[in-house]
Design a protein around this motif. Structure first.
Motif, mmCIF file in Angstrom:
data_model
loop_
_atom_site.group_PDB
_atom_site.id
_atom_site.type_symbol
_atom_site.label_atom_id
_atom_site.label_comp_id
_atom_site.label_asym_id
_atom_site.label_seq_id
_atom_site.Cartn_x
_atom_site.Cartn_y
_atom_site.Cartn_z
ATOM 1 N N ASP A 4 0.856 -1.195 0.000
ATOM 2 C CA ASP A 4 0.000 0.000 0.000
ATOM 3 C C ASP A 4 0.887 1.238 0.000
ATOM 4 O OD1 ASP A 4 -1.862 2.000 0.302
ATOM 5 O OD2 ASP A 4 -2.526 1.362 2.289
ATOM 6 N N TRP A 5 1.043 1.833 -1.167
ATOM 7 C CA TRP A 5 1.896 3.006 -1.336
ATOM 8 C C TRP A 5 1.073 4.290 -1.404
ATOM 9 C CZ3 TRP A 5 7.028 2.442 -0.864
ATOM 10 C CH2 TRP A 5 7.555 1.156 -0.999
ATOM 11 N N THR A 6 -0.192 4.244 -1.015
ATOM 12 C CA THR A 6 -1.066 5.415 -1.181
ATOM 13 C C THR A 6 -0.631 6.597 -0.325
ATOM 14 O OG1 THR A 6 -2.588 4.528 0.487
ATOM 15 C CG2 THR A 6 -3.082 4.040 -1.839
ATOM 16 N N GLY A 7 0.069 6.356 0.752
ATOM 17 C CA GLY A 7 0.495 7.449 1.620
ATOM 18 C C GLY A 7 1.837 8.048 1.243
ATOM 19 N N MET A 8 2.347 7.693 0.078
ATOM 20 C CA MET A 8 3.680 8.127 -0.290
ATOM 21 C C MET A 8 3.720 8.511 -1.767
ATOM 22 S SD MET A 8 7.028 5.860 0.200
ATOM 23 C CE MET A 8 8.523 6.236 -0.621
ATOM 24 N N ASP A 9 4.441 9.551 -2.060
ATOM 25 C CA ASP A 9 4.647 9.965 -3.445
ATOM 26 C C ASP A 9 5.897 9.233 -3.948
ATOM 27 O OD1 ASP A 9 5.255 11.229 -5.851
ATOM 28 O OD2 ASP A 9 4.637 13.211 -5.123
ATOM 29 N N LYS A 10 5.678 8.102 -4.605
ATOM 30 C CA LYS A 10 6.799 7.275 -5.051
ATOM 31 C C LYS A 10 7.690 7.995 -6.057
ATOM 32 C CE LYS A 10 5.177 3.357 -6.517
ATOM 33 N NZ LYS A 10 4.832 1.959 -6.826
ATOM 34 N N LEU A 11 7.118 8.815 -6.893
ATOM 35 C CA LEU A 11 7.932 9.530 -7.886
ATOM 36 C C LEU A 11 8.859 10.541 -7.223
ATOM 37 C CD1 LEU A 11 5.372 9.974 -10.802
ATOM 38 C CD2 LEU A 11 7.278 8.355 -10.639
ATOM 39 N N LYS A 12 8.366 11.232 -6.191
ATOM 40 C CA LYS A 12 9.226 12.169 -5.455
ATOM 41 C C LYS A 12 10.318 11.419 -4.697
ATOM 42 C CE LYS A 12 7.857 16.467 -5.848
ATOM 43 N NZ LYS A 12 8.717 17.443 -6.492
ATOM 44 N N ALA A 13 9.948 10.276 -4.111
ATOM 45 C CA ALA A 13 10.939 9.467 -3.403
ATOM 46 C C ALA A 13 12.013 8.989 -4.373
ATOM 47 C CB ALA A 13 10.264 8.276 -2.721
ATOM 48 N N LYS A 14 11.591 8.513 -5.537
ATOM 49 C CA LYS A 14 12.540 8.068 -6.571
ATOM 50 C C LYS A 14 13.470 9.214 -6.963
ATOM 51 C CE LYS A 14 12.655 6.834 -11.443
ATOM 52 N NZ LYS A 14 11.847 6.646 -12.641
ATOM 53 N N GLU A 15 12.912 10.384 -7.194
ATOM 54 C CA GLU A 15 13.710 11.549 -7.588
ATOM 55 C C GLU A 15 14.759 11.869 -6.524
ATOM 56 O OE1 GLU A 15 13.018 16.337 -8.196
ATOM 57 O OE2 GLU A 15 11.330 14.988 -8.520
ATOM 58 N N TYR A 16 14.351 11.846 -5.258
ATOM 59 C CA TYR A 16 15.279 12.137 -4.169
ATOM 60 C C TYR A 16 16.403 11.092 -4.121
ATOM 61 C CZ TYR A 16 17.260 13.179 0.349
ATOM 62 O OH TYR A 16 18.140 13.498 1.341
ATOM 63 N N ILE A 17 16.009 9.825 -4.196
ATOM 64 C CA ILE A 17 16.993 8.748 -4.122
ATOM 65 C C ILE A 17 17.988 8.860 -5.273
ATOM 66 C CG2 ILE A 17 17.315 6.245 -4.310
ATOM 67 C CD1 ILE A 17 14.568 6.003 -2.810
ATOM 68 N N LEU A 18 17.500 9.093 -6.476
ATOM 69 C CA LEU A 18 18.398 9.206 -7.635
ATOM 70 C C LEU A 18 19.357 10.380 -7.477
ATOM 71 C CD1 LEU A 18 16.000 8.309 -10.585
ATOM 72 C CD2 LEU A 18 17.714 6.851 -9.473
ATOM 73 N N ASN A 19 18.915 11.434 -6.820
ATOM 74 C CA ASN A 19 19.796 12.579 -6.561
ATOM 75 C C ASN A 19 20.886 12.255 -5.544
ATOM 76 O OD1 ASN A 19 18.782 14.503 -8.371
ATOM 77 N ND2 ASN A 19 17.108 15.010 -6.977
ATOM 78 N N CYS A 20 20.741 11.145 -4.844
ATOM 79 C CA CYS A 20 21.751 10.736 -3.861
ATOM 80 C C CYS A 20 22.869 9.899 -4.481
ATOM 81 C CB CYS A 20 21.099 9.961 -2.723
ATOM 82 S SG CYS A 20 20.039 10.976 -1.672
#
Length: 178
Positions: A4-20
């Protein structure tokens, strides 16, 4: 919980992780920071759990979701040093836990077969304490629960006889992940 990923913006999380992802291929804890074995594992496992990378990415380097997979693989493989263990950062000593953290990344990416597994097993066994458990370094005398868990987890990645297989991306027994 993980379905259940409804409480999370997966695309924003992906963007942040890739920036790391650092210039050297590993991932830091925050954008612009030094690559670290634990941070790299968390980045790759999170991207995998969110469905952005598939298992065995190493066999299809084009399907990388913007990860520089070649550099990531090179960074991970360079973490295995002459004593057979893995270091978490450049110019650091091998440490029992990084056999799981870095090894887990290689397992998720489908490149675990590229390590020197005999040398890693030997390193891990030098960290096994005569009192039970595992120490951080071969010369340490007192084991701790953290390094004992990750020592056993690393031996499980090596498919050591008598150990259950892991759900690598969660760092738990496969049977518990069902």
């Amino acid at each position: 919980m993980l379905d259940d990923w409804t409480g999370m913006d997966k695309l924003k999380a992906k963007e942040y992780i890739l920036n790391c992802q650092s210039y050297d291929g590993g991932f830091g804890m925050v954008p612009g920071s030094e690559s670290h074995g634990g941070g790299t594992f968390c980045a790759v496992a999170a991207l995998h759990l969110m469905g952005f990378i598939q298992v065995d990415l190493a066999s299809n380097l084009r399907d990388s979701t913007s990860i520089d997979t070649c550099m990531l693989l090179e960074w991970c493989l360079q973490r295995q040093v002459t004593d057979g263990g893995f270091q978490g950062r450049r110019n650091k000593l091998s440490d029992t836990c990084y056999a799981f953290w870095v090894g887990g990344v290689l397992k998720i990416l489908g490149a675990y077969h590229l390590i020197d597994s005999c040398a890693l097993r030997s390193f891990l066994l030098t960290c096994q304490s005569p009192y039970g458990g595992f120490t951080k370094f071969p010369d340490d005398r007192i084991p701790d629960i953290y390094h004992s868990y990750y020592g056993l987890a690393a031996l499980s990645l090596l498919e050591e006889e008598g150990l259950e297989p892991l759900c690598v991306e969660l760092g738990i027994l496969s049977a518990a992940a069902l």
